[in-house]
Structure formats: C-alpha cells, structure tokens
Design a protein around this motif. Structure first.
Motif, PDB file in Angstrom:
ATOM      1  N   CYS A 139       0.843  -1.205   0.000  1.00  0.00           N
ATOM      2  CA  CYS A 139       0.000   0.000   0.000  1.00  0.00           C
ATOM      3  C   CYS A 139       0.880   1.257   0.000  1.00  0.00           C
ATOM      4  CB  CYS A 139      -0.914  -0.019   1.225  1.00  0.00           C
ATOM      5  SG  CYS A 139      -1.840   1.499   1.470  1.00  0.00           S
ATOM      6  N   CYS A 142      -0.036   3.219   3.655  1.00  0.00           N
ATOM      7  CA  CYS A 142       0.397   2.711   4.973  1.00  0.00           C
ATOM      8  C   CYS A 142       1.608   1.778   4.876  1.00  0.00           C
ATOM      9  CB  CYS A 142      -0.759   2.013   5.682  1.00  0.00           C
ATOM     10  SG  CYS A 142      -1.165   0.398   4.997  1.00  0.00           S
ATOM     11  N   HIS A 215      -4.723   0.168  -0.125  1.00  0.00           N
ATOM     12  CA  HIS A 215      -5.899  -0.479   0.461  1.00  0.00           C
ATOM     13  C   HIS A 215      -7.101   0.414   0.185  1.00  0.00           C
ATOM     14  CE1 HIS A 215      -2.835  -2.158   3.378  1.00  0.00           C
ATOM     15  NE2 HIS A 215      -3.508  -3.248   3.051  1.00  0.00           N
ATOM     16  N   CYS A 218      -7.529   2.766   3.161  1.00  0.00           N
ATOM     17  CA  CYS A 218      -6.542   3.855   3.242  1.00  0.00           C
ATOM     18  C   CYS A 218      -6.891   4.936   2.232  1.00  0.00           C
ATOM     19  CB  CYS A 218      -5.137   3.343   2.964  1.00  0.00           C
ATOM     20  SG  CYS A 218      -4.499   2.272   4.262  1.00  0.00           S
TER      21      CYS A 218
HETATM   22 ZN   LIG Z   1      -2.899   0.864   3.471  1.00  0.00          ZN
END
Ligand SMILES: [Zn+2]
Length: 223
Positions: A139, A142, A215, A218
């Motif tokens: 990702c 994150c 994600h 996110c």
């Molecule tokens: Zn993420």
C-alpha cells in the motif's frame, strides 16, 4: 435582510453560528469525542439542517461527532459518524450556513467533479486490473501488504485527482461553474454535456495519472 439560521429553537446569524462551531472545534481538540450532550445536539442540528448539501453529505442521521487533525496536520476538523456507518469529514466555515446562491454554486461544482471522476474511472479500473496481476503489492499510503480483494488504484501525490482536474481547468482556461453536466440515464452518474470536453479531459488525465496500489480503506480515509 441578514441571513438567520435556526438551531434547536434559537436563531443565529451566519457569523454567530460559525463562531460557535469554531469554539466547539477548539474545545474538543484534545479529547476528540464531542461528549457533552448540548454541544453534540447543537452541532448535529447545525450540520444536518445547514450543510449546503445534506442529501449527499449526510444520507443518514449523525450518530457521533469528533474532532481530529487534518491529514496535513495543519488544522483540526470535525468528523461525523452516521447511523449507516459512514464516517466523513465535515466543514462548517465554507460548507454550512451559506446563502442560496453559494449553495447552488457548491452543488454545481460537486456535480461537475462527480462527472469528471466518472469520465476517468475506466483508467482507474485499468490500473487496478494491472495491479491485480502483480505479486507482493504494498500500500502506497500505509506501506503494508495488500490483499487483492481490498485493492484500490489511487492517485499519487502531488498529482491527486483534484490537482489534476484543477490543472486541466487552468490549462483550458475554463471555470468549473461554466461546465454543464447531465444525468446519465438510468444511473446516478453524471457526465459532461460536451463530448469534446470529455475526450480532452480523459487525455489530459491519462497523461498525469500515476496510479499506485492502496488499500481501499486507506484510499477512502484520505478523502
Ligand atoms: Zn494501506
């Protein structure tokens, strides 16, 4: 005549209403959750009745309200959790207690941005499908591994969707308010009315779009 806004049986001017929201924002900077019932009820009604577009922004009643730092960390914002589980940032200094004219302008802008997103969604889907054929996805937000069921193809800073769209408007020399849109039949989607403008926008966006895997949660949390 000065604008008046009613909140829980009391009337406020635009300025008074915004000052009170600001005071409450400052009050809850540290603790986060707006847990005093009077404060909560004031904000709930202020947002539900006086946001410029409650049908879109607040499709179900507000269940709780809290204050947290913005993603850039430079200021604080109200966040609301709705009864349907949606969690969203809500602005009061430009987005609530507005005149009818500003309200219509903001709604028009939202709808044009909606249409602009619709026209380039196929590019995001393409990028996502390409990522699906790649192993070991990380990702971009994150930095943790992504399960392919939970995959979004996001814009990469500094080329966020909004900055690409704004750059395109500047490049074309058009004002967002001058773009006309239409509802696309049998869907909730909107599109630009002008076909040439659609092509132009798609080409411009494609050039600037530098997708990264993220994600979905996110991506959504980023706004
Ligand atoms: Zn993420």
């Amino acid at each position: 005549m000065a604008l008046k806004f009613e909140i829980n049986g009391k009337t406020y001017s635009q300025k008074e209403a915004r000052v009170l929201c600001r005071l409450l924002l400052n009050k809850y900077k540290v603790s986060g959750a707006v847990d005093d019932l009077n404060d909560f009820l004031f904000l709930k009604e202020a947002f539900e009745r006086h946001h410029y577009n409650p049908l879109q922004k607040l499709p179900s009643p507000i269940k709780s309200i809290f204050v947290k730092p913005s993603s850039s960390g430079s200021n604080y914002q109200f966040w609301v959790v709705l009864e349907d589980g949606t969690e969203t940032h809500i602005g009061f200094s430009k987005k609530c207690f507005v005149t009818e004219r500003i309200k219509n302008k903001l709604i028009h802008e939202d709808n044009v941005i909606d249409a602009a997103r619709h026209h380039i969604r196929y590019q995001q889907d393409e990028a996502r499908n390409n990522f699906k054929n790649t192993n070991n996805l990380i990702c971009a937000i994150c930095r943790k591994a992504i399960n392919k069921a939970d995959l979004h193809a996001d814009h990469t800073p500094p080329d966020s969707f909004k900055s690409i769209f704004k750059a395109w408007l500047d490049y074309k020399g058009i004002n967002i308010i001058d773009i006309t849109y239409m509802d696309l039949h049998n869907t909730e989607q909107r599109g630009f009315q002008d076909k040439e403008l659609i092509n132009d926008w798609r080409i411009y966006h494609k050039l600037k779009f530098n997708p990264q895997p993220t994600h979905s949660r996110c991506n959504i949390a980023q706004g």
